[in-house]
Design an enzyme around this catalytic site. Structure first.
Site, short mmCIF file in Angstrom:
data_model
loop_
_atom_site.label_atom_id
_atom_site.label_comp_id
_atom_site.label_asym_id
_atom_site.label_seq_id
_atom_site.Cartn_x
_atom_site.Cartn_y
_atom_site.Cartn_z
CD GLU A 1 2.22 -7.44 0.71
OE1 GLU A 1 1.36 -7.04 1.52
OE2 GLU A 1 3.20 -6.76 0.39
CD GLU B 1 3.68 -4.31 -2.97
OE1 GLU B 1 2.85 -4.90 -3.67
OE2 GLU B 1 3.46 -3.96 -1.79
C1 IDC Z 1 -1.60 0.16 -0.76
C2 IDC Z 1 -1.65 1.38 -1.63
C3 IDC Z 1 -2.76 2.27 -1.18
C4 IDC Z 1 -4.05 1.48 -1.20
C5 IDC Z 1 -3.93 0.23 -0.37
C6 IDC Z 1 -5.16 -0.64 -0.48
O1 IDC Z 1 -0.39 2.03 -1.59
O2 IDC Z 1 -2.88 3.40 -2.00
O3 IDC Z 1 -5.10 2.26 -0.71
O4 IDC Z 1 -2.81 -0.53 -0.80
O5 IDC Z 1 -5.25 -1.47 0.60
C7 IDC Z 1 1.45 -3.72 0.47
C8 IDC Z 1 0.47 -4.12 -0.55
C9 IDC Z 1 0.03 -2.94 -1.37
C10 IDC Z 1 -0.17 -1.71 -0.49
C11 IDC Z 1 1.19 -1.33 0.06
C12 IDC Z 1 1.16 -0.08 0.93
O6 IDC Z 1 0.94 -5.14 -1.39
O7 IDC Z 1 -1.16 -3.28 -2.01
O8 IDC Z 1 -0.62 -0.68 -1.30
N1 IDC Z 1 1.72 -2.46 0.80
O9 IDC Z 1 0.31 -0.28 2.02
N2 IDC Z 1 2.14 -4.51 1.25
C13 IDC Z 1 2.83 -3.78 2.10
C14 IDC Z 1 2.59 -2.46 1.84
#
Ligand code: IDC
Length: 523
Positions: A361, A449
């Site tokens: 992303e 995702e």
């Molecule tokens: C989130 C995880 C969380 C972690 C965080 C780290 O769910 O546990 O602490 O990342 O920064 C994304 C990302 C994905 C995110 C997720 C939710 O690709 O890594 O995971 N998210 O925030 N994009 C949109 C949402």
């Protein structure tokens, strides 16, 4: 007559004796001469110049060879320490407790050799005033100045290429005693471990060829068996027969944080109980523990290769995801990405089930032109090894702007898909319109995702929006992977936070998100 011959014999005797005396004298005097004269290099060289030069050259070569050998040996020794078995002691923090100081030591024992490690013990000196407090995954004892660490039943044998994480808290009377500057020593069978067991794996061209030969074979009758190498045809993903195909499955959480879920039984549960044909391996790059931060690169790559092997054996498709997030722009770690994808694509060149997601992303102010620039430097590296695998390219604004990508797609390449991610409670028609626009322009959109909560990965579930998204998924036959395989206490985790199982989950073990997703995948 008698007298005459006597005289002749005597004369001959004199002559012979004279000759002997002369010869002896001559020898003696030349010996003397030589010892008197100083032996200089030039005199020696003048004796036999060529031979002497040869000897000197030989000596020089021998000298430099020994020098080389010792540096080589040193390097080997360092490498072996680094790459065979070793102990890593790390700082778990310290705090004050009733006038004493508590230090937490995290101890990781790495077995990077190809044999099981047994009968091991770790000794660390510098604990004379220490008192053992909370501890885990081992037996701990302080005797005199030394902390002795031995195994419990379950980590008595440390299999090849595995790590066991242990740790303890030690109370010291003064903060000076409890430093982290200590040197752990590994003992095997009672002996200090210094043995050169194995060298690091240097990947030469030949070895890359070898790696390819060891290809894991899928089981008969699986998705991979039936559908083989996938490709992108217009907006669709098609299988080896040219028929439209949909990938559907689960994304891991960060491999560094939840490595325990990378196991064959877990993937098998998704395949057999959920009807999934896809696993996404999310390897964070920028976060703490990430590949380009302080993450253990070898360990992360091992998790990726285990994940690929398990998926392959189970006949599932698998995405290797370069999970950029806090590093915002893929150009930030472009060099590392190139090296990583070069290695991965060389290794999996002959696999029909591996997809490469080159930047999860992009976000912040990252422009599509920058992502394109990055993609155009990474894609050729992958293509040099792997001619036809599907490569998934992220889009601006946390992989939402597929419309922008569709206005200016990557040209001159085949089998490219573009990422859209959605979190149903946050992303609704606004993002679905972008997908529609991109789809109408002929882009192959891939949902690598998503979840049904809000964009933080937490918060409430929006079932209505989730259904709207799945209407679109069904209409366009979009491939997708649900975030995330973990039991972390957040809405997007598919396993209940109180469930410790790492495979074979029943519905009771799943979170609300997990139950909903299982139903969708299994339709
Ligand atoms: C989130 C995880 C969380 C972690 C965080 C780290 O769910 O546990 O602490 O990342 O920064 C994304 C990302 C994905 C995110 C997720 C939710 O690709 O890594 O995971 N998210 O925030 N994009 C949109 C949402």
């Amino acid at each position: 007559m008698k007298n005459r011959s006597k005289i002749i014999i005597m004369a001959l005797c004199f002559i012979i004796a004279g000759l002997v005396v002369y010869i002896l004298y001559d020898n003696f005097s030349s010996d003397k001469k030589e010892t008197k004269e100083p032996v200089t290099e030039s005199t020696e060289i003048s004796v036999d110049t060529e031979e002497q030069e040869d000897t000197e050259d030989d000596e020089e070569i021998a000298e430099s060879e020994t020098e080389e050998k010792t540096t080589e040996q040193k390097k080997e020794k360092e490498d072996s320490k680094k790459y065979a078995c070793y102990v890593k002691l790390s700082d778990g923090g310290n705090w004050q407790d009733n006038g004493s100081y508590v230090f937490q030591y995290n101890i990781d024992i790495h077995n990077d050799s190809s044999e099981d490690l047994t009968d091991w013990e770790v000794r660390i000196s510098g604990f004379s005033d220490g008192e053992i407090g909370d501890n885990w995954n081992g037996k701990y004892k302080i005797k005199d100045d030394t902390l002795y660490i031995t195994c419990l039943d379950y980590n008595a044998t440390l299999p090849a290429h595995q790590v066991t994480n242990m740790g303890l808290q030690v109370k010291f009377k003064s903060s000076e005693d409890g430093t982290f500057e200590k040197t752990p020593e590994l003992y095997i069978g009672g002996d200090l471990y210094t043995v050169e067991k194995e060298k690091p794996v240097e990947k030469t061209k030949e070895e890359k060829e070898e790696l390819k030969k060891e290809k894991t074979e899928p089981e008969k009758g699986t998705a991979l068996e039936n559908h083989g190498a996938l490709s992108v045809k217009g907006t669709d993903i098609v299988d080896k027969n040219g028929d439209k195909y949909q990938l559907k499955g689960i994304s891991t959480h960060g491999l560094a944080w939840f490595p325990e879920y990378v196991n064959k039984e877990a993937f098998e549960t998704f395949r057999d109980d959920w009807g999934a044909n896809l696993i996404r391996l999310a390897m964070y790059t920028g976060e703490s523990g990430g590949y380009c931060q302080d993450g253990d690169k070898e360990k992360l790559k091992k998790l990726v290769s285990d994940g690929v092997d398990f998926a392959t054996e189970l006949g599932m498709y698998v995405i290797i995801d370069w999970h950029i997030l806090s590093d915002n722009n893929p150009l930030t770690n472009q060099d590392e990405a190139i090296a990583f994808f070069d290695e991965m694509s060389a290794k999996y060149a002959d696999y029909d089930n591996v997809l490469y997601e080159i930047c999860n992303e992009p976000n912040g102010s990252t422009q599509w032109s920058e992502i394109k620039e990055y993609a155009q430097s990474v894609i050729p590296v992958i293509r040099a090894n792997d001619k036809d695998a599907i490569i998934i390219v992220g889009t601006p604004t946390w992989s939402q702007d597929v419309d922008i990508a569709s206005d200016d797609p990557i040209t001159g390449e085949t089998n490219i898909a573009y990422t859209v991610h959605f979190y149903a409670a946050t992303h609704k028609d606004n993002i679905r319109n972008k997908v529609k626009q991109a789809h109408d322009k002929g882009l192959c959109v891939f949902i690598s995702e998503f979840s049904i909560c809000d964009a933080s990965g937490n918060g409430g579930i929006d079932y209505d929006s989730a259904e709207d998204w799945f209407d679109m998924i069904d209409e366009y036959n979009l491939s997708y992977a649900g975030w995330n395989l973990s039991n972390k206490a957040e809405t997007s985790s598919i396993i209940s936070s109180d469930c410790k199982k790492t495979s074979g989950w029943s519905d009771d073990d799943l979170s609300e998100t997990g139950i909903w997703l299982k139903e969708k995948i299994g339709r």
